[in-house]
Design a protein around this motif. Sequence first.
Motif, PDB file in Angstrom:
ATOM      1  N   LYS A 216      11.371 -15.894  45.993  1.00 48.17           N
ATOM      2  CA  LYS A 216      12.707 -15.277  46.507  1.00 48.17           C
ATOM      3  C   LYS A 216      12.674 -14.101  46.661  1.00 48.17           C
ATOM      4  O   LYS A 216      13.109 -13.562  47.558  1.00 48.17           O
ATOM      5  N   ASN A 222      18.242 -15.280  49.283  1.00 42.10           N
ATOM      6  CA  ASN A 222      19.483 -15.349  48.382  1.00 42.10           C
ATOM      7  C   ASN A 222      19.339 -16.268  47.526  1.00 42.10           C
ATOM      8  O   ASN A 222      19.464 -16.253  46.322  1.00 42.10           O
ATOM      9  N   GLU A 223      18.895 -17.447  48.017  1.00 37.83           N
ATOM     10  CA  GLU A 223      18.782 -18.752  47.404  1.00 37.83           C
ATOM     11  C   GLU A 223      17.532 -19.264  47.796  1.00 37.83           C
ATOM     12  O   GLU A 223      17.031 -19.270  48.947  1.00 37.83           O
TER      13      GLU A 223
END
Length: 334
Positions: A216, A222-223
């Motif tokens: 990530k 972000n996700e």
Amino acid sequence: MALQWFPGHMHKALKEIKESISQVDILIEVLDARIPYSSENPEISKVRGDKPVLKILNKFDLADPELTARWQAHLEAERGVKTITTSTDNPLNSKQIISLVQGICAQKHASVKSINAMITGIPNVGKSTLINILAERIIAKTGNEPAVTKSQQRINIGGGIVLYDTPGVLWPKIENPNSIYRLAASGAVKNTAMEYDDVGFYAADYLIKAYPEAMKERFKLNELPDTEIEFLEAAAKSRGAIMAGGRVNLHKICEVLLTELQSGKLGRLTLETPAMIVQEQIEMVAAAEKKAADKAKRKQRFKDGSLTPDKRDRKEKRDQKRQEQSRRMKQGRR
């Protein structure tokens, strides 16, 4: 993925290793610390016999240190095996190899005879660089591309040790399908021998599960998506791997992922654990047993012939008739 990379010089090198192994006192096997199981040549284990072996987990600086410690404990559970970690950025640690070999072969070291040590390893595992560090001079040719060393040579590295250097070799048949992908992902095989997309999907699937935060952060997401395809699509958009019309260039992002994995830019990552390998070995045994059972069934079907129930009944009646005729003929002879 089918990995077809066992060229003629590897066959020759493996044959030379088997012929020379009786002359050595100890084996030094260089492994990739990121894939200790998959980078271990089973052909070497077969011919090793009861000779002691020092397993060097090289590229330690690229591997997960916690998992490396687990791998050392796992490997040293086998009789006659010692381990040490090394990396190109820590040559002083590599120097400990000489004292370890002297200690393992203490009786030979105490005599006037040299300790004969054979060093082996798969392609691109860092064996040649390690030899140059031990010899304190340029002996072995090095390079980022696999299979640089082509022939066996003997090197006096001091400390009463003569090193039998061998070319990096794979083995004719890789039984564990997961190992094929890990070897390709780590850079042990040439780019021309693998399919980037195939290997990239495998690596992505493992990495988002084993190292989600690292993935990530590295790809500025972000996700983290749940699947490898979604992750690769998101990573491609983050890195600008987009083709005309806004389509994702999956080949390009797979190439980026593997390049950064091999260079260490993704962080210190290990692609397999001892627990994973134990489970995979159980699955391999089950698969082999199923394959053998299926083969036996096919053989039996071929032997019986493809008979319908009606044909089988007629065959049984013919067999019974022949048996009855045979009995009458025997009685007539009496």
